[in-house]
Design a protein around this motif. Structure first.
Motif, mmCIF file in Angstrom:
data_model
loop_
_atom_site.group_PDB
_atom_site.id
_atom_site.type_symbol
_atom_site.label_atom_id
_atom_site.label_comp_id
_atom_site.label_asym_id
_atom_site.label_seq_id
_atom_site.Cartn_x
_atom_site.Cartn_y
_atom_site.Cartn_z
ATOM 1 N N PRO A 44 42.158 30.835 56.186
ATOM 2 C CA PRO A 44 42.897 29.583 56.041
ATOM 3 C C PRO A 44 43.844 29.398 57.231
ATOM 4 C CG PRO A 44 43.066 30.922 54.047
ATOM 5 C CD PRO A 44 42.420 31.761 55.098
ATOM 6 N N THR A 45 43.820 28.210 57.810
ATOM 7 C CA THR A 45 44.613 27.927 59.006
ATOM 8 C C THR A 45 45.419 26.658 58.782
ATOM 9 O OG1 THR A 45 42.907 28.977 60.360
ATOM 10 C CG2 THR A 45 44.467 27.525 61.490
ATOM 11 N N LYS A 46 46.713 26.744 59.038
ATOM 12 C CA LYS A 46 47.624 25.616 58.854
ATOM 13 C C LYS A 46 47.925 24.997 60.217
ATOM 14 C CE LYS A 46 51.967 24.845 56.350
ATOM 15 N NZ LYS A 46 53.068 25.591 55.686
ATOM 16 N N TYR A 54 45.816 22.242 55.856
ATOM 17 C CA TYR A 54 45.162 23.552 55.874
ATOM 18 C C TYR A 54 43.674 23.315 56.003
ATOM 19 C CZ TYR A 54 48.523 27.219 54.545
ATOM 20 O OH TYR A 54 49.526 28.150 54.524
ATOM 21 N N ASP A 85 48.482 29.337 49.536
ATOM 22 C CA ASP A 85 49.884 28.998 49.779
ATOM 23 C C ASP A 85 50.395 28.188 48.589
ATOM 24 O OD1 ASP A 85 52.361 28.024 50.616
ATOM 25 O OD2 ASP A 85 51.650 27.392 52.592
#
Length: 95
Positions: free
Chosen positions: A66-68, A41, A12
């Motif tokens: 990837p996790t926000k 993240y 990102d």
């Protein structure tokens, strides 16, 4: 640090962070990140199964994904896993 910055630019490019934490086989109990600001993240790496991120009852597979999420507002923890689990967390700290 350089590699963490490069990695986040690929995930990102607009995400702002000033800290990057690398964890190895770290089990986090339910908590909120009291010194973080805004979204974080997280990315899971390594040879492991399970080890989901739990955010207020919702489960997220972070292994190579990837996790926000907003760890300063939402209680989160780590589920049990088997194997060798690494995670990278990018965030901004309070100034």
């Amino acid at each position: 640090w350089d590699e963490c910055q490069r990695c986040m630019r690929e995930i990102d490019p607009e995400f702002k962070f000033d800290c990057c934490m690398i964890n190895h086989n770290a089990k986090c109990l339910p908590h909120k990140d009291g010194r973080n600001v805004g979204d974080s993240y997280i990315l899971g790496l390594g040879d492991y199964t399970d080890g989901f991120l739990c955010v207020e009852g919702s489960y997220f597979k972070i292994h190579h994904r990837p996790t926000k999420f907003n760890g300063s507002l939402l209680e989160h923890s780590t589920n049990d896993w088997e194997g060798d689990r690494w995670s990278i967390v990018w965030f901004q700290k309070q100034k």
